[in-house]
Write a protein that holds these residues in place. Structure first.
Motif, PDB file in Angstrom:
ATOM      1  N   LEU A  39      -9.130  55.755  65.793  1.00 56.88           N
ATOM      2  CA  LEU A  39      -7.877  56.307  65.261  1.00 56.88           C
ATOM      3  C   LEU A  39      -7.625  57.740  65.725  1.00 56.88           C
ATOM      4  O   LEU A  39      -6.483  58.173  65.855  1.00 56.88           O
ATOM      5  N   ARG A  40      -8.704  58.483  65.978  1.00 57.08           N
ATOM      6  CA  ARG A  40      -8.612  59.875  66.452  1.00 57.08           C
ATOM      7  C   ARG A  40      -9.512  59.999  67.676  1.00 57.08           C
ATOM      8  O   ARG A  40     -10.682  60.377  67.537  1.00 57.08           O
ATOM      9  N   GLN A 101       0.877  50.346  69.940  1.00 54.11           N
ATOM     10  CA  GLN A 101       1.783  51.496  69.817  1.00 54.11           C
ATOM     11  C   GLN A 101       2.592  51.689  71.110  1.00 54.11           C
ATOM     12  O   GLN A 101       3.794  51.970  71.063  1.00 54.11           O
ATOM     13  N   TRP A 139      -8.412  59.397  56.095  1.00 48.64           N
ATOM     14  CA  TRP A 139      -8.112  59.395  57.536  1.00 48.64           C
ATOM     15  C   TRP A 139      -7.608  58.035  58.021  1.00 48.64           C
ATOM     16  O   TRP A 139      -6.969  57.949  59.066  1.00 48.64           O
ATOM     17  N   SER A 142      -3.657  57.815  56.285  1.00 56.26           N
ATOM     18  CA  SER A 142      -2.629  58.630  56.952  1.00 56.26           C
ATOM     19  C   SER A 142      -2.094  57.931  58.202  1.00 56.26           C
ATOM     20  O   SER A 142      -0.915  58.036  58.529  1.00 56.26           O
ATOM     21  N   GLU A 143      -2.959  57.169  58.884  1.00 54.27           N
ATOM     22  CA  GLU A 143      -2.510  56.417  60.072  1.00 54.27           C
ATOM     23  C   GLU A 143      -1.724  55.165  59.667  1.00 54.27           C
ATOM     24  O   GLU A 143      -0.810  54.742  60.363  1.00 54.27           O
ATOM     25  N   ASP A 146       2.100  55.888  59.248  1.00 52.93           N
ATOM     26  CA  ASP A 146       2.779  56.070  60.545  1.00 52.93           C
ATOM     27  C   ASP A 146       2.969  54.727  61.245  1.00 52.93           C
ATOM     28  O   ASP A 146       4.025  54.444  61.808  1.00 52.93           O
ATOM     29  N   TRP A 147       1.918  53.909  61.201  1.00 53.93           N
ATOM     30  CA  TRP A 147       1.960  52.603  61.869  1.00 53.93           C
ATOM     31  C   TRP A 147       2.949  51.676  61.164  1.00 53.93           C
ATOM     32  O   TRP A 147       3.666  50.911  61.811  1.00 53.93           O
TER      33      TRP A 147
END
Length: 237
Positions: A39-40, A101, A139, A142-143, A146-147
């Motif tokens: 993810l990061r 994405q 963590w 938070s993704e 957005d997704w």
């Protein structure tokens, strides 16, 4: 092992594959670290440990990260690059979320730069999938939001393009997937009703409209807008 291809799936349950074979038996610590880096993709060690272990002291968090790194299974080591300053995924590691994405962004580009793959059942399936369901780390969450926004727009764009192509079955699947993500979203029901009308299924169009109207009234006390009612108005006559 240098030539092996490692794939990480975070859409749905976490899955890691090496040359197409799923790597089984990974420890909880390894799974968390792999998921975080998926993810990061890169970050300073201090920032990573702070996000992964937010409820302990900086030192404890650093120790936990060091411990996770020393316990990495051999099969997973090629997926991670380590420097004194930071951590990241190795070049060439494929993350399904990144692929999805990129596909979503192509679908949403003005001028429609989308590819055949962007309209495939595999792409619809990816957009229909949540990031790591049953994971509640900050963590991850938070993704997730957005997704959620990106995949809703992508599913609706797919439905519109698939209607134009005449692939109505896939268009209906994409529209229904959008409605499962956000049942009260009007643009999703608009897409679905357009599919029914393209198929000539007037009764289904009316039925889905009535279900949506009742849900909207019950949950929010609202009425559908004219954009939606005008679609089904001719069917009532």
């Amino acid at each position: 092992m240098g030539g092996d291809m490692i794939e990480i799936d975070v859409l749905g349950p976490l899955t890691v594959r090496n040359d197409g074979e799923e790597i089984l038996g990974l420890s909880v610590g390894t799974k968390r670290l792999i998921a975080f880096l998926a993810l990061r993709p890169r970050g300073a060690r201090l920032a990573i440990s702070g996000e992964m272990w937010p409820d302990v002291t900086e030192r404890r968090a650093s120790d936990s990260l060091r411990s996770a790194l020393t316990r990495l299974e051999d099969a997973i080591k090629p997926a991670i690059t380590m420097t004194p300053a930071g951590l990241g995924l190795a070049p060439g590691v494929i993350v399904d979320l990144n692929v999805a994405q990129a596909s979503a962004r192509r679908l949403l580009q003005p001028g429609r730069a989308s590819t055949v793959d962007d309209l495939s059942t595999r792409a619809i399936e990816a957009f229909a999938s949540r990031i790591l369901p049953d994971w509640y780390d900050e963590w991850v969450l938070s993704e997730v939001e957005d997704w959620r926004q990106l995949r809703l727009h992508a599913l609706e764009a797919q439905a519109e393009l698939l209607i134009l192509e005449g692939n109505l079955r896939a268009a209906a699947w994409a529209a229904r997937a959008a409605m499962r993500v956000e049942p009260l979203r009007q643009s999703a029901i608009v897409s679905l009703i357009k599919v029914h009308l393209a198929e000539g299924n007037q009764s289904e169009a009316l039925r889905d409209f009535d279900i949506y109207k009742a849900l909207l009234q019950k949950e929010l006390g609202l009425e559908p807008t004219s954009l939606l009612t005008q679609l089904v108005e001719p069917l009532r006559r």
